[in-house]
Design an enzyme around this catalytic site. Structure first.
Site, PDB file in Angstrom:
ATOM      1  N   SER A   1       4.133   2.512   8.077  1.00  0.00           N
ATOM      2  CA  SER A   1       3.653   1.528   7.147  1.00  0.00           C
ATOM      3  C   SER A   1       4.960   1.034   6.460  1.00  0.00           C
ATOM      4  O   SER A   1       6.023   1.598   6.091  1.00  0.00           O
ATOM      5  CB  SER A   1       2.615   1.998   6.071  1.00  0.00           C
ATOM      6  OG  SER A   1       1.529   2.531   6.648  1.00  0.00           O
ATOM      7  N   GLY A   2       4.901  -0.474   6.205  1.00  0.00           N
ATOM      8  CA  GLY A   2       5.924  -0.985   5.545  1.00  0.00           C
ATOM      9  C   GLY A   2       6.998  -1.473   6.319  1.00  0.00           C
ATOM     10  O   GLY A   2       7.983  -2.412   5.859  1.00  0.00           O
TER      11      GLY A   2
ATOM     12  N   ASP B   1      -0.648  -7.590   1.238  1.00  0.00           N
ATOM     13  CA  ASP B   1       0.084  -6.212   1.652  1.00  0.00           C
ATOM     14  C   ASP B   1       1.329  -6.373   1.816  1.00  0.00           C
ATOM     15  O   ASP B   1       2.070  -5.994   2.884  1.00  0.00           O
ATOM     16  CB  ASP B   1      -0.680  -5.428   2.610  1.00  0.00           C
ATOM     17  CG  ASP B   1      -0.449  -3.888   2.668  1.00  0.00           C
ATOM     18  OD1 ASP B   1       0.069  -3.389   1.602  1.00  0.00           O
ATOM     19  OD2 ASP B   1      -0.569  -3.296   4.031  1.00  0.00           O
TER      20      ASP B   1
ATOM     21  N   HIS C   1       0.514  -1.255   0.091  1.00  0.00           N
ATOM     22  CA  HIS C   1      -0.089  -0.074  -0.105  1.00  0.00           C
ATOM     23  C   HIS C   1       0.799   1.208  -0.171  1.00  0.00           C
ATOM     24  O   HIS C   1       0.312   2.217   0.060  1.00  0.00           O
ATOM     25  CB  HIS C   1      -0.996  -0.150   1.184  1.00  0.00           C
ATOM     26  CG  HIS C   1      -0.362   0.492   2.552  1.00  0.00           C
ATOM     27  ND1 HIS C   1      -0.171  -0.719   3.355  1.00  0.00           N
ATOM     28  CD2 HIS C   1      -0.003   1.621   2.906  1.00  0.00           C
ATOM     29  CE1 HIS C   1       0.227   0.123   4.555  1.00  0.00           C
ATOM     30  NE2 HIS C   1       0.466   1.251   4.340  1.00  0.00           N
TER      31      HIS C   1
END
Length: 320
Positions: free
Chosen positions: A234-235, A135, A85
């Site tokens: 994120s990530g 994801d 994402h």
């Protein structure tokens, strides 16, 4: 008087820092998931604390047009993992870079490396909406990098690794310290300890009509909230210790708010995508393995100081 002035000038030269040679060092044996520079693990991430230098050498910053957009995790000389994402279609690979070896964002210390990407592989199951399975994204660096005490890969877990509910793990990142509150300058890397919550149990806790926690996800957090990953993390990596090494168990994926009571964060379960990762990367290894690390050292040379001292003594002797 002219000779005396020369002597004082030479004395000032003596006070200058010693000259340095170019980078020198030697190879040392280590392993994936090792913290060579420090073994201290403390508890912004929400509710976290500043990380120590060298504590998380696999932590990377994914940047688009030089702006930090997500975290990432180094898993080999040429590959890193992040969340799918973090990329919005359509995108150009040339816009992205991965930066490793930074404790504070944009500080560009000598040990840091900024690498362009040659390939971005998004998992085909990712639908582009929050809470989607798949994801996860593979990032191929333009050139293989050399491991150092500041830059090392995290281990990837095998099915036999015992990471279950209540295992204490750590999440790291440069994301928001509260919902809507950015990490302040100088943007120090944040870390926090969190207990794991397995997917089935987490699904009952969240009880969400919009999102399902599948068996390809894992959660981490406290029932009373207060500590969590947040926007900008994120990530990034959720790592767990096992047999003296740190394993990449999860990738920061999604959540309902940040650090809210009864709303643990949800992470992509890395082990669920082992076959997909292996299919695209030949060099990536699983489990605990040995690596060679370049331990650089900048050496000082005192020759110029000795010469300056002799010249000062000569100047003083001839000034009277």
């Amino acid at each position: 008087m002219e000779q005396l002035g020369t002597a004082w000038l030479l004395l000032l030269l003596l006070l200058l820092p010693p000259a340095t040679k170019g980078e020198e060092g030697h190879w040392i044996s280590s392993g994936c998931g090792q913290q060579i520079l420090t073994n201290q693990v403390n508890e912004r991430i929400v509710g976290g604390k500043n990380a120590h230098a060298g504590a998380w050498p696999w932590q990377a910053s994914l940047r688009q047009n030089k702006n930090h957009i997500c975290g990432a995790t180094l898993i080999s000389h040429s590959w890193a993992l992040t969340a799918a994402h973090c990329f919005h279609q359509p995108f150009q690979v040339s816009q992205f870079q991965v930066v490793l070896g930074e404790l504070q964002l944009f500080s560009t210390p000598g040990q840091s490396i900024s690498s362009p990407l040659s390939q971005v592989i998004l998992h085909p199951d990712y639908s582009g909406v929050d809470g989607s399975t798949g994801d996860i994204a593979l990032l191929k660096l333009a050139q293989p990098l050399k491991f150092s005490t500041w830059i090392l890969p995290a281990c990837l877990p095998e099915a036999s690794n015992p990471f279950h509910t209540n295992s204490t793990c750590s999440v790291t990142g440069w994301g928001h310290v509260k919902e809507g509150v950015q990490l302040p300058k100088p943007y120090p890397l944040q870390e926090a300890k969190l207990p794991l919550i397995e997917a089935a149990e987490c699904n009952k806790i969240l009880n969400s009509d919009r999102h399902e926690v599948t068996n390809k996800m894992i959660c981490a957090g406290y029932m009373n909230g207060g500590v969590d990953s947040c926007q900008g993390d994120s990530g990034g990596p959720l790592v767990c210790p096992y047999e003296d090494s740190w394993f990449l168990v999860g990738i920061v994926s999604w959540g309902i708010g940040c650090a809210q009571p009864g709303k643990p964060g949800v992470y992509t379960l890395v082990s669920a995508y082992r076959d997909w990762i292996q299919r695209h990367t030949s060099e990536v290894q699983w489990g605990n393995y040995s690596i060679k690390v370049w331990n650089a050292a900048v050496t000082q040379t005192h020759g110029p100081h000795l010469i300056s001292l002799l010249l000062v003594l000569w100047g003083l002797a001839n000034s009277y």
